[in-house]
Design a protein around this motif. Structure first.
Motif, mmCIF file in Angstrom:
data_model
loop_
_atom_site.group_PDB
_atom_site.id
_atom_site.type_symbol
_atom_site.label_atom_id
_atom_site.label_comp_id
_atom_site.label_asym_id
_atom_site.label_seq_id
_atom_site.Cartn_x
_atom_site.Cartn_y
_atom_site.Cartn_z
ATOM 1 N N ALA A 108 0.811 -1.224 0.000
ATOM 2 C CA ALA A 108 0.000 0.000 0.000
ATOM 3 C C ALA A 108 0.840 1.269 0.000
ATOM 4 C CB ALA A 108 -0.933 -0.002 1.210
ATOM 5 N N VAL A 109 2.119 1.161 0.335
ATOM 6 C CA VAL A 109 2.978 2.348 0.399
ATOM 7 C C VAL A 109 3.287 2.844 -1.016
ATOM 8 C CG1 VAL A 109 5.204 3.267 1.146
ATOM 9 C CG2 VAL A 109 4.010 1.596 2.574
ATOM 10 N N SER A 110 3.099 4.128 -1.233
ATOM 11 C CA SER A 110 3.396 4.691 -2.549
ATOM 12 C C SER A 110 4.888 4.603 -2.835
ATOM 13 C CB SER A 110 2.958 6.158 -2.611
ATOM 14 O OG SER A 110 3.395 6.754 -3.811
ATOM 15 N N PRO A 111 5.275 4.162 -4.046
ATOM 16 C CA PRO A 111 6.697 4.093 -4.371
ATOM 17 C C PRO A 111 7.301 5.440 -4.750
ATOM 18 C CG PRO A 111 5.401 3.320 -6.231
ATOM 19 C CD PRO A 111 4.426 3.605 -5.119
ATOM 20 N N ASP A 112 6.443 6.404 -5.111
ATOM 21 C CA ASP A 112 6.990 7.657 -5.658
ATOM 22 C C ASP A 112 6.272 8.939 -5.228
ATOM 23 O OD1 ASP A 112 4.623 7.381 -7.072
ATOM 24 O OD2 ASP A 112 5.602 6.864 -8.968
ATOM 25 N N GLY A 113 5.144 8.820 -4.531
ATOM 26 C CA GLY A 113 4.430 10.021 -4.081
ATOM 27 C C GLY A 113 3.466 10.628 -5.074
ATOM 28 N N ILE A 114 3.341 10.022 -6.264
ATOM 29 C CA ILE A 114 2.448 10.541 -7.307
ATOM 30 C C ILE A 114 0.992 10.134 -7.025
ATOM 31 C CG2 ILE A 114 1.802 10.365 -9.751
ATOM 32 C CD1 ILE A 114 4.242 12.036 -9.458
ATOM 33 N N ILE A 115 0.078 11.109 -7.097
ATOM 34 C CA ILE A 115 -1.352 10.836 -6.937
ATOM 35 C C ILE A 115 -1.930 10.510 -8.314
ATOM 36 C CG2 ILE A 115 -3.575 11.807 -6.241
ATOM 37 C CD1 ILE A 115 -1.924 13.723 -4.392
ATOM 38 N N PRO A 116 -2.441 9.281 -8.522
ATOM 39 C CA PRO A 116 -2.931 8.899 -9.848
ATOM 40 C C PRO A 116 -4.273 9.552 -10.185
ATOM 41 C CG PRO A 116 -3.315 7.117 -8.296
ATOM 42 C CD PRO A 116 -2.553 8.182 -7.549
ATOM 43 N N ASP A 117 -4.399 10.023 -11.403
ATOM 44 C CA ASP A 117 -5.646 10.652 -11.839
ATOM 45 C C ASP A 117 -6.827 9.692 -11.706
ATOM 46 O OD1 ASP A 117 -4.129 12.865 -12.494
ATOM 47 O OD2 ASP A 117 -3.969 12.348 -14.613
ATOM 48 N N VAL A 118 -6.626 8.442 -12.100
ATOM 49 C CA VAL A 118 -7.707 7.467 -12.037
ATOM 50 C C VAL A 118 -8.106 7.210 -10.584
ATOM 51 C CG1 VAL A 118 -6.164 5.439 -12.045
ATOM 52 C CG2 VAL A 118 -8.521 5.204 -12.870
ATOM 53 N N GLY A 119 -7.148 7.293 -9.673
ATOM 54 C CA GLY A 119 -7.448 7.108 -8.252
ATOM 55 C C GLY A 119 -8.323 8.221 -7.709
ATOM 56 N N ALA A 120 -8.064 9.448 -8.156
ATOM 57 C CA ALA A 120 -8.884 10.583 -7.727
ATOM 58 C C ALA A 120 -10.326 10.387 -8.191
ATOM 59 C CB ALA A 120 -8.311 11.874 -8.298
ATOM 60 N N LYS A 121 -10.497 9.852 -9.391
ATOM 61 C CA LYS A 121 -11.845 9.606 -9.919
ATOM 62 C C LYS A 121 -12.556 8.511 -9.142
ATOM 63 C CE LYS A 121 -10.593 11.149 -14.578
ATOM 64 N NZ LYS A 121 -10.270 10.736 -15.965
ATOM 65 N N THR A 122 -11.807 7.467 -8.759
ATOM 66 C CA THR A 122 -12.382 6.389 -7.944
ATOM 67 C C THR A 122 -12.873 6.952 -6.612
ATOM 68 O OG1 THR A 122 -10.878 4.746 -8.896
ATOM 69 C CG2 THR A 122 -11.940 4.163 -6.829
ATOM 70 N N THR A 123 -12.061 7.816 -6.019
ATOM 71 C CA THR A 123 -12.411 8.414 -4.731
ATOM 72 C C THR A 123 -13.672 9.255 -4.835
ATOM 73 O OG1 THR A 123 -10.055 8.516 -4.201
ATOM 74 C CG2 THR A 123 -11.535 9.785 -2.807
ATOM 75 N N LEU A 124 -13.756 10.069 -5.887
ATOM 76 C CA LEU A 124 -14.931 10.915 -6.085
ATOM 77 C C LEU A 124 -16.191 10.061 -6.220
ATOM 78 C CD1 LEU A 124 -16.334 13.603 -6.598
ATOM 79 C CD2 LEU A 124 -15.610 13.457 -8.995
#
Length: 339
Positions: A289-305
């Motif tokens: 679950a730990v992010s390897p690079d700190g990048i927030i994925p665009d598709v993840g933001a859409k899933t959250t919304l």
């Protein structure tokens, strides 16, 4: 004599130029406070690594980390002005925007929520419908542990009002609450959940500690812990935000190469909850679950919304501007710098 005068003159020029060069990137607000809800949890391990390994200081920051019972309480500290930045769940930025408050996430800690829902082995449970009427422990009401259960209930045809939520924190109080029968189920993070699972206290019925498990629960990637702050703070103090991001990316990079013994040596003894072996077993459960690079994925933001909108009527997807809830600008610069 001329040589000494020339050397002194050159030294003066260098001394005059260097501060300007450093000052161009120096944090505008070197002393600041980060609010976090449950700092000892693996959910916030990158934050602890950045602190313990001195990465914030390397970036010219004097950071005070203030710990609260849950993410919602940490957020209230920033909204109220007693802290500058939140180390918390990304989804809060969406809920805030639905209330006309604009916060922006700028570096990701967890690419999966790493939250598990466990039902007491003393309770009768055969299907999600059996959760109805139960007392369910969460880190704090309104936190991401609360959100995860609410979404799980909605997904299975129930409402949040069908259960009772009780705030129990993310440490020994949570362990005691489930073992004493104060609650029937617990939505929480590791190491607490792995400890309860291994001791036979709970049966895990929903698990987002891995990317696969997150996909099963939410239907896609779900960005989790991150650093976020009021949009005005990010605009006003870009060098400070960059310094924070640099420190966090260093921590994420370190975690990609660290072994279990390295982590044990780095985190405070109190985080181990008295059992090193179980702590390490917990880490093995959540390291995906730990992010390897700190990048927030665009598709993840859409899933959250989509997830937020499914149970929060205030969150209307057509009225949420996701581009104002996160940015990868600072993380990309940090990654380029650390190559």
């Amino acid at each position: 004599m001329r040589r000494r005068i020339l050397t002194a003159a050159l030294g003066g020029i260098v001394a005059a130029v260097l501060p300007l060069a450093a000052g161009a990137q120096a944090p505008e607000k070197p002393k600041l406070t980060i609010a976090v809800g449950g700092k000892a949890a693996f959910y916030y391990l990158p934050l602890t690594i950045a602190e313990q390994r001195g990465y914030f200081k390397e970036e010219g920051l004097d950071v005070e980390i203030v710990d609260f019972a849950g993410g919602s309480a940490a957020l209230r500290a920033v909204v109220g002005g007693s802290a500058d930045v939140v180390s918390g769940a990304y989804e809060h930025t969406i809920n805030l925007q639905a209330n006309k408050q604009y916060f922006k996430a700028f570096v990701l800690q967890g690419r999966a929520p790493a939250i598990s829902l466990g039902v007491s082995t003393k309770a009768k449970y055969q299907s999600p419908a059996d959760l109805k009427g139960m007392k369910i422990g969460v880190s704090a009401p309104g936190s991401s542990t609360n959100m995860m259960v609410t979404y799980f209930l909605t997904k299975h045809g129930m409402k949040a009002s069908d259960v009772s939520f009780i705030g129990v924190g993310t440490g020994n109080a949570a362990l005691a609450a489930i073992r004493s029968g104060q609650i029937d189920a617990l939505s929480n993070v590791d190491p607490v959940m792995t400890m309860l699972e291994q001791k036979g206290d709970v049966k895990i019925v929903a698990d987002t500690r891995t990317l696969k498990g997150t996909e099963q629960v939410f239907g896609g990637p779900m960005p989790a812990g991150c650093l976020y702050a009021p949009e005005d703070f990010v605009k006003k103090y870009p060098n400070t935000v960059q310094a924070l991001t640099n420190a966090m990316v260093k921590a994420l990079k370190w975690l990609q190469q660290a072994g279990p013994s390295d982590i044990i040596k780095t985190v405070p003894e109190a985080y181990l909850l008295g059992d090193r072996a179980l702590y390490l077993a917990s880490y093995n459960n959540v390291k995906d679950a730990v992010s390897p690079d700190g990048i927030i994925p665009d598709v993840g933001a859409k899933t959250t919304l989509k997830a937020m909108a499914s149970f929060n009527p205030k969150v209307k997807p057509d009225q949420i501007d996701l581009s104002r809830t996160y940015t990868n600008e600072f993380t990309r610069k940090a990654l380029a710098k650390l190559k």
